[in-house]
Design a protein around this motif. Structure first.
Motif, PDB file in Angstrom:
ATOM      1  N   GLY A 400      -0.735  -6.357  10.760  1.00  0.00           N
ATOM      2  CA  GLY A 400       0.301  -7.309  10.325  1.00  0.00           C
ATOM      3  C   GLY A 400      -0.242  -8.611   9.754  1.00  0.00           C
ATOM      4  O   GLY A 400       0.041  -8.958   8.599  1.00  0.00           O
ATOM      5  N   PRO A 401      -1.042  -9.354  10.542  1.00  0.00           N
ATOM      6  CA  PRO A 401      -1.531 -10.656  10.058  1.00  0.00           C
ATOM      7  C   PRO A 401      -2.369 -10.524   8.785  1.00  0.00           C
ATOM      8  O   PRO A 401      -2.343 -11.412   7.929  1.00  0.00           O
ATOM      9  N   VAL A 402      -3.060  -9.396   8.655  1.00  0.00           N
ATOM     10  CA  VAL A 402      -3.911  -9.219   7.472  1.00  0.00           C
ATOM     11  C   VAL A 402      -3.064  -8.925   6.245  1.00  0.00           C
ATOM     12  O   VAL A 402      -3.270  -9.489   5.167  1.00  0.00           O
ATOM     13  N   LEU A 403      -2.056  -8.047   6.454  1.00  0.00           N
ATOM     14  CA  LEU A 403      -1.210  -7.668   5.317  1.00  0.00           C
ATOM     15  C   LEU A 403      -0.464  -8.880   4.745  1.00  0.00           C
ATOM     16  O   LEU A 403      -0.091  -8.897   3.584  1.00  0.00           O
ATOM     17  N   GLU A 404      -0.250  -9.898   5.598  1.00  0.00           N
ATOM     18  CA  GLU A 404       0.407 -11.090   5.079  1.00  0.00           C
ATOM     19  C   GLU A 404      -0.393 -11.725   3.956  1.00  0.00           C
ATOM     20  O   GLU A 404       0.149 -12.414   3.107  1.00  0.00           O
ATOM     21  N   TRP A 405      -1.692 -11.508   3.992  1.00  0.00           N
ATOM     22  CA  TRP A 405      -2.555 -12.091   2.959  1.00  0.00           C
ATOM     23  C   TRP A 405      -2.938 -11.070   1.887  1.00  0.00           C
ATOM     24  O   TRP A 405      -3.775 -11.352   1.055  1.00  0.00           O
ATOM     25  N   ASP A 406      -2.272  -9.919   1.956  1.00  0.00           N
ATOM     26  CA  ASP A 406      -2.541  -8.897   0.930  1.00  0.00           C
ATOM     27  C   ASP A 406      -1.909  -9.354  -0.389  1.00  0.00           C
ATOM     28  O   ASP A 406      -0.709  -9.624  -0.452  1.00  0.00           O
ATOM     29  N   GLN A 407      -2.750  -9.471  -1.394  1.00  0.00           N
ATOM     30  CA  GLN A 407      -2.258  -9.971  -2.695  1.00  0.00           C
ATOM     31  C   GLN A 407      -1.102  -9.130  -3.230  1.00  0.00           C
ATOM     32  O   GLN A 407      -0.155  -9.647  -3.818  1.00  0.00           O
ATOM     33  N   LEU A 408      -1.208  -7.818  -3.028  1.00  0.00           N
ATOM     34  CA  LEU A 408      -0.177  -6.941  -3.606  1.00  0.00           C
ATOM     35  C   LEU A 408       1.163  -7.169  -2.914  1.00  0.00           C
ATOM     36  O   LEU A 408       2.206  -7.259  -3.553  1.00  0.00           O
ATOM     37  N   LYS A 409       1.110  -7.285  -1.563  1.00  0.00           N
ATOM     38  CA  LYS A 409       2.358  -7.565  -0.832  1.00  0.00           C
ATOM     39  C   LYS A 409       2.962  -8.878  -1.343  1.00  0.00           C
ATOM     40  O   LYS A 409       4.178  -8.986  -1.539  1.00  0.00           O
ATOM     41  N   GLN A 410       2.077  -9.881  -1.529  1.00  0.00           N
ATOM     42  CA  GLN A 410       2.559 -11.192  -1.967  1.00  0.00           C
ATOM     43  C   GLN A 410       3.144 -11.129  -3.372  1.00  0.00           C
ATOM     44  O   GLN A 410       4.237 -11.642  -3.643  1.00  0.00           O
ATOM     45  N   GLN A 411       2.407 -10.487  -4.267  1.00  0.00           N
ATOM     46  CA  GLN A 411       2.864 -10.410  -5.662  1.00  0.00           C
ATOM     47  C   GLN A 411       4.118  -9.550  -5.789  1.00  0.00           C
ATOM     48  O   GLN A 411       4.997  -9.829  -6.590  1.00  0.00           O
ATOM     49  N   HIS A 412       4.182  -8.501  -4.993  1.00  0.00           N
ATOM     50  CA  HIS A 412       5.349  -7.611  -5.012  1.00  0.00           C
ATOM     51  C   HIS A 412       6.598  -8.372  -4.559  1.00  0.00           C
ATOM     52  O   HIS A 412       7.663  -8.266  -5.152  1.00  0.00           O
ATOM     53  N   LYS A 413       6.400  -9.181  -3.497  1.00  0.00           N
ATOM     54  CA  LYS A 413       7.499  -9.963  -2.955  1.00  0.00           C
ATOM     55  C   LYS A 413       8.052 -10.914  -4.028  1.00  0.00           C
ATOM     56  O   LYS A 413       9.263 -11.136  -4.115  1.00  0.00           O
ATOM     57  N   CYS A 414       7.160 -11.504  -4.818  1.00  0.00           N
ATOM     58  CA  CYS A 414       7.601 -12.432  -5.880  1.00  0.00           C
ATOM     59  C   CYS A 414       8.068 -11.682  -7.129  1.00  0.00           C
ATOM     60  O   CYS A 414       8.316 -12.327  -8.158  1.00  0.00           O
ATOM     61  N   ASN A 415       8.119 -10.369  -7.033  1.00  0.00           N
ATOM     62  CA  ASN A 415       8.521  -9.570  -8.211  1.00  0.00           C
ATOM     63  C   ASN A 415       7.592  -9.735  -9.400  1.00  0.00           C
ATOM     64  O   ASN A 415       7.990  -9.535 -10.542  1.00  0.00           O
ATOM     65  N   ASN A 416       6.359 -10.138  -9.151  1.00  0.00           N
ATOM     66  CA  ASN A 416       5.422 -10.264 -10.259  1.00  0.00           C
ATOM     67  C   ASN A 416       4.844  -8.912 -10.642  1.00  0.00           C
ATOM     68  O   ASN A 416       4.279  -8.752 -11.732  1.00  0.00           O
ATOM     69  N   VAL A 417       4.959  -7.981  -9.733  1.00  0.00           N
ATOM     70  CA  VAL A 417       4.439  -6.649 -10.009  1.00  0.00           C
ATOM     71  C   VAL A 417       5.279  -5.649  -9.216  1.00  0.00           C
ATOM     72  O   VAL A 417       5.852  -6.001  -8.186  1.00  0.00           O
ATOM     73  N   PHE A 418       5.424  -4.449  -9.727  1.00  0.00           N
ATOM     74  CA  PHE A 418       6.179  -3.384  -9.051  1.00  0.00           C
ATOM     75  C   PHE A 418       7.598  -3.812  -8.684  1.00  0.00           C
ATOM     76  O   PHE A 418       8.115  -3.433  -7.640  1.00  0.00           O
ATOM     77  N   ALA A 419       8.215  -4.613  -9.564  1.00  0.00           N
ATOM     78  CA  ALA A 419       9.593  -5.019  -9.290  1.00  0.00           C
ATOM     79  C   ALA A 419      10.473  -3.777  -9.245  1.00  0.00           C
ATOM     80  O   ALA A 419      10.403  -2.940 -10.133  1.00  0.00           O
TER      81      ALA A 419
END
Lengths: 853, 194
Positions: A400-419
């Protein structure tokens, strides 16, 4: 700048309540004489109303709304029409869009892109919607969008549909095809059922290794064999040769390894295999499903060096399984910890550049599929956490704590990728980077934090992920393989139900099309004018009601080989008009038998009967029958006939009259009853006895009603005195003389008379040679006029006025002769000569002519 | 009471029988898209007034017809007896390639039959007409008559007997690369006269 960014710029051009629903760039406006480039077409929606806008783009892509200016506005109303054609010279790439709204027609040239489909669909949805509502939308909101002088579209409130006769109409089949497609997809649930398929998606960056170990632990560990395998590899071969020439032995090695290690409990066949440098995607399907696989297409996109080499990028395979479209993408995105923006860009590039080209179809993009499965070495890393902490946490399975810093999770959340895509929860250790051959984290000097580089995303309805895992035991690479199992609903068409729905749709469209054919009701198609008399106007009215759903334009049209749509004695007002839905139009039919038509009626060459063809543009024709009985009159008879009638004309049988008219040339004096027509004598005698001293004789007009009474008195015969005032009698005389079938001086002698007009002797000579009865009438009238001139002190007559008046009557212009456009002066000269001709006989004693009889 | 031209058209376009159909005063107009040999063909059918008094006017509509359907009523011999004069008109006013189809309507009223199938068939054969007995009421053979006419027209085009470029061929072709979803396949026009 991507599509959505341009769209938001276009949207800024409009109010927020006016929504841009679709648009096309790079359009051209075509005109027979010019082409306007750099246009953008947009469909804008306000409430239920839609309109097509054509905007000029001063730079492309437009950076702000000031780069756009609205040029053309076409409201999608009931008159709106759209036809689509391929450019004959380049049917694959260029489409012609012919749009018509109200009175405006435009032709646009557009590039064939996947966007065209959306745009056209949206357009047809608009057309369909507007035709489903009974009232014409008002489009008040459009008023602000056009200049006062130019393109003042909305001032043309009258709607004219087409205006093309139905012999030329060709309802575009393309629209119909698109409508059928649209309607069928609306009704899809009626003829499809779903069946669940299990899909295995696997991805592995093999780091330039050969398949030296079994793959069973990756590909075949589930309870049931999956229906579909989608297996993606990256870094199959890192050699320069592969990079430069795109050839590698590894392709077959790994392909065979996959074939060898897929679940042995089922038999699989290859759907497709695609490779770009080190990226390979293999799709296998259970043999029993293979016959339902159609339209298999693959594409590759390189996003590596220079943005296009194949060291990075994506390979994709699309196909239809039953009636669900599936797309699988295997991608290897840009490397390096800090390069996540680059990876986002690679994703977008793969999305935008992947084109599945199928014969005879618009190219499809990745997004144009029901189910999309995206796997690969996406290369997103863990930032902001130091490697030691990461390793400590993941070793304890505390992801969990590591995935919070996963770039893909972060970028996906912002809809920057894989929207719009979904990824399942990650419950496995990072798959990168290991010391090859071990489960140990990379021991090299770089000391990178482990990361979940290898991922699987999906997009689409009714897809359930059953498993998402890594396979650490396969340890030859510095990545571990990853796999996911999906349970996906595939739509299957029930052929029988499909056919039924299809037939229904076709029937509905046929019905709609026939309903859109203009429909009117005419209150009567047979008009009887009853008895019609000379010079008496009769009016009847018919009412046309538009009972269809569209405005109707009608026109009375000509019948085969006829010069006019109706007989000369009929006036139709209006003969052409547009009627809006549910409105009515009154048409006045007027019959007037004047001197021209009376002759033909008397001679039996015409009768009061006609069939009018009322044509509806784009629709049917209605025949309107006109009927009536003409009551024959001495007006319009020839002099030769009148001298032979010893009874009122009303008592003469119709057949006898026609016979006389047709034999009038053989009329000779010794067989005739009178030397001049009795009708002329009655009128002249009446004036002679009662009116010679009447002021303004022949100059003051009579009363129409009295003239009709005089007509009846002459035609019916009466013992009563002639009714009406002297002026009415005088006018009746003029009318009678004017209406004789042939003029008193025959047409063929007219030019001779005009030439001779200056010379009394010559004029006399001509009169001598006139047909007998006309000469009689001519001389009789001249004698009478001379008598009238004796009383000029009382009646105010002068020989000039009289000769002008009677000149025009004695020397009538031939109505059948095509009149050259006479100049005003020329006409004056001719009129003067006519008067001059008659003048001689009003001022000279010509009794010698009379006695010469 | 007419021979049933409008009812035949209505049955073909709407698949319904129109009882109490009024006399056609003019030229009605119906369309349907059908498929012949995988090609979508739009039939434009003109349904002309049959009454004798309109005959001179309805003649204008023959010109440019790719096909003509000539209808009589099997229960009334008088309508059959008129066929040869209608046929003369049709032949005089259409192209040599115009397909002429003879329909004996009201085949559902077999009990009141006044013209035998054989007699009409012989007339059709002698004059080179296609022939079928149909019923606008039950729909029997209606579809077939129109479809057969369309097929025959299509054949004439294929054989080159009907020149699409001629202004009066009665057929319009929309050029397109076949199969493309946005393109328009050929459209045809078919007229119904009698």
């Amino acid at each position: 700048m991507n599509h959505d960014e341009i769209k938001s710029v276009v949207q800024e051009k409009f109010l927020s309540s006016e929504r841009v629903t679709a648009f096309l760039c790079d359009a051209k406006v075509l005109h027979p004489d010019w082409v306007k480039k750099d246009r953008l077409l947009a469909i804008v929606e306000f409430g239920d109303e839609k309109a097509v806008f054509c905007l000029f783009t001063s730079c492309y892509p437009p950076k702000s709304f000031t780069d756009l200016s609205i040029e053309i506005v076409l409201p999608i109303d009931k008159s709106f029409k759209c036809e689509i054609d391929n450019k004959p010279s380049d049917p694959e790439a260029i489409l012609y869009l012919n749009l018509q709204s109200r009175n405006n027609k435009y032709k646009f040239e557009i590039q064939m892109t996947p966007r065209v489909d959306n745009f056209v669909d949206d357009l047809f949805r608009g057309i369909e919607a507007v035709n489903n509502v009974p009232t014409q939308p008002e489009f008040v909101w459009l008023k602000k969008y056009h200049g006062r002088n130019d393109n003042d579209i909305l001032t043309h409130t009258m709607v004219l549909p087409g205006g093309v006769p139905h012999t030329q109409s060709s309802a575009p089949v393309a629209i119909r095809e698109s409508l059928i497609k649209h309607k069928m997809s609306d009704k899809e649930y009626e003829y499809t059922f779903t069946k669940r398929f299990t899909i295995f998606c696997g991805t592995w960056n093999v780091n330039d290794k050969s398949p030296v170990i079994p793959l069973k632990g990756w590909l075949s560990i589930d309870k049931e064999p999956p229906d579909i395998y989608a297996v993606g590899f990256q870094e199959l071969d890192l050699s320069k040769e592969t990079f430069l020439f795109d050839q590698t032995m590894r392709e077959d090695e790994w392909y065979n390894a996959v074939i060898n290690y897929v679940d042995k409990r089922a038999k699989y066949v290859k759907v497709e295999k695609v490779r770009l440098v080190g990226m390979m995607l293999i799709i296998l399907i259970k043999e029993k499903h293979f016959s339902h696989v159609r339209n298999v297409v693959c594409d590759t996109v390189g996003t590596g060096i220079m943005g296009k080499m194949g060291n990075k990028g994506g390979v994709s395979i699309r196909f239809d399984l039953h009636s669900t479209s599936l797309c699988f993408v295997n991608s290897h995105l840009a490397a390096h910890v800090e390069e996540y923006e680059r990876r986002n860009q690679d994703f977008r590039d793969i999305c935008n550049r992947t084109r599945f080209i199928q014969p005879n179809q618009l190219p499809k993009g990745i997004k144009d599929h029901d189910h999309i499965y995206w796997l690969g070495d996406l290369n997103y890393r863990i930032t902001e956490l130091d490697p030691t902490t990461v390793k400590k946490l993941v070793n304890n399975n505390d992801f969990g704590p590591v995935l919070e810093w996963d770039q893909l999770k972060q970028q996906h959340k912002c809809n920057n990728v894989f929207a719009g895509y979904i990824e399942g929860d990650i419950m496995f250790k990072p798959t990168y980077k290991y010391d090859p051959g071990t489960d140990n984290w990379d021991s090299s000097e770089k000391n990178r934090a482990p990361a979940w580089c290898d991922r699987i995303f999906w997009k689409g309805d009714k897809i359930v992920q059953l498993a998402y895992r890594s396979h650490p035991s396969l340890n030859i690479s510095d990545h571990k393989p990853v796999s996911a199992i999906f349970n996906s609903a595939i739509k299957i068409i029930d052929e029988e139900k499909y056919r039924k729905v299809y037939e229904e749709v076709i029937k509905q469209l046929d019905k709609m099309e026939n309903e859109l054919i203009p429909q009117v009701k005419v209150d009567r198609t047979e008009i009887d004018f009853g008895t019609v008399q000379y010079l008496e106007l009769q009016v009847r009215t018919i009412t046309i009601t538009n009972i269809g759903k569209l405005p109707v334009e009608f026109e009375f049209i000509k019948k085969l080989d006829e010069a006019s749509f109706c007989k000369e004695w009929l006036i139709v007002e209006p003969y052409k008009k547009c009627i809006c839905a549910e409105e009515t139009c009154e048409i006045q039919l007027k019959v007037l038998i004047n001197k021209t038509s009376a002759c033909k009626m008397n001679a039996g060459t015409d009768k009061l009967y006609d069939i009018l063809v009322l044509h509806l543009y784009g629709g049917k024709d209605i025949f309107i029958t006109i009927n009536g009985t003409y009551q024959r009159s001495s007006f319009g008879c020839s002099i030769e006939v009148l001298v032979n009638l010893n009874m009122p004309i009303k008592e003469v049988p119709v057949g006898k009259l026609i016979e006389l008219e047709n034999k009038r040339d053989q009329c000779v004096s010794n067989q005739s009853t009178y030397s001049i027509p009795k009708e002329i004598w009655f009128l002249v005698d009446h004036i002679y006895l009662h009116g010679l001293k009447e002021p303004n004789l022949f100059e003051q007009p009579g009363f129409h009603s009295e003239i009709l009474q005089i007509r009846d008195w002459l035609d019916n015969g009466s013992v009563d005195p002639i009714p009406g005032s002297i002026h009415s009698v005088a006018e009746a005389l003029l009318l009678l003389l004017e209406s004789t079938a042939d003029p008193i001086i025959p047409y063929n002698l007219q030019s001779v008379c005009l030439r001779a007009s200056a010379n009394y002797l010559q004029c006399k000579q001509i009169v001598m040679e006139l047909p007998e009865f006309r000469k009689n009438v001519f001389l009789y009238l001249c004698e009478f006029l001379q008598e009238a001139l004796q009383h000029s002190a009382e009646n105010g007559l002068d020989s000039k006025t009289l000769s002008t008046l009677f000149g025009a009557i004695f020397l009538r212009d031939n109505p059948n002769q095509i009149q050259e456009p006479q100049s005003r002066i020329n006409k004056q000269v001719i009129d003067k000569k006519k008067a001059q001709f008659v003048y001689h006989f009003l001022v000279n004693d010509h009794s010698d002519l009379i006695f010469s009889r | 009471m007419g021979v049933g031209k409008s009812c035949l058209l209505h049955q073909f376009t709407d698949k319904k029988f129109m009882a109490d159909c009024p006399h056609t005063i003019g030229v009605e107009f119906g369309t349907r898209i059908i498929e012949v040999a995988g090609q979508k063909i739009k039939l434009q059918i003109w349904d002309t007034a049959g009454q004798e008094r309109f005959r001179a006017v309805t003649r204008s509509y023959y010109r440019g017809a790719a096909g003509a359907l000539m209808v009589y009523d099997i229960t009334r011999r008088s309508t059959y007896n008129h066929l040869s004069s209608w046929l003369t008109d049709t032949r005089n006013l259409t192209n040599p390639s115009t397909v002429i189809f003879l329909i004996g309507n009201k085949s559902d009223l077999d009990a009141q039959r006044d013209v035998t199938y054989e007699e009409a068939k012989q007339f059709a054969d002698e004059n080179g007409l296609m022939f079928v007995e149909a019923s606008a009421k039950t729909g029997q053979n209606v579809e077939e008559a129109f479809l057969e006419t369309a097929k025959k027209i299509y054949q004439s085009i294929q054989d080159g007997r009907l020149d699409l470029n001629a202004a009066e061929s009665g057929v319009q072709h929309k050029p397109a690369s076949p199969g493309r979803p946005l393109a328009a396949p050929p459209a045809a026009r078919d007229n119904c006269a009698c």
